[in-house]
Design a protein around this motif. Structure first.
Motif: not given
Length: 147
Positions: A5-15, A17-25
């Motif tokens: 669902t769009s909510t599931e996509i937002g939850a999964w993609n958000g996780f 993106r945020v994981h990648s950005r925080v880890w790389n930073t």
């Protein structure tokens, strides 16, 4: 159901993106500050948590979710830098116990405070105390653990 669902996509993609950005930073800051990767830092922390007895290589691999080959390569690098030592297990001559060297302890102490500051700046500080509690509960639920 074969689609998210769009909510599931937002939850999964958000996780993701945020994981990648925080880890790389965090990793970029760690490398610039002290020449260690986040994986190396995690290894040093796990060895420190094991205390004076050290930790078996096989237990360390499991704790860090590494293959034995991947862990051996990382441990080789850290041993060459003088941060850890691997000694034959006194109880089982086939295995190795990993210990922090005094140099490793010193380096870990030196970078730990700055790393925690970065974690707060990049992640925790963007959440209220209530949001942190909610997120911690969600991670526990997803891991299948309870407190």
């Amino acid at each position: 159901m074969s689609r998210l669902t769009s909510t599931e996509i937002g939850a999964w993609n958000g996780f993701l993106r945020v994981h990648s950005r925080v880890w790389n930073t965090l990793e970029d800051a760690m490398i610039k500050r002290c020449g260690l990767t986040m994986a190396a830092y995690e290894l040093l922390l796990a060895v420190e948590e094991a205390g004076e007895a050290g930790i078996r290589m096989s237990d360390l691999a499991g704790k860090l979710r590494y293959t034995s080959g991947g862990l051996t390569r990382l441990a080789d690098k850290l041993q060459q830098q003088g941060l850890i030592q691997r000694l034959r297990s006194e109880t089982d001559g086939r295995g190795f116990q990993v210990h922090l060297t005094p140099q490793g302890q010193q380096k870990l102490r030196r970078i730990h405070v700055e790393h925690l500051r970065d974690v707060r700046q990049q992640f925790l500080g963007r959440l209220s105390a209530e949001e942190q509690q909610t997120l911690a509960a969600i991670w526990q639920k997803l891991e299948g653990t309870t407190r």
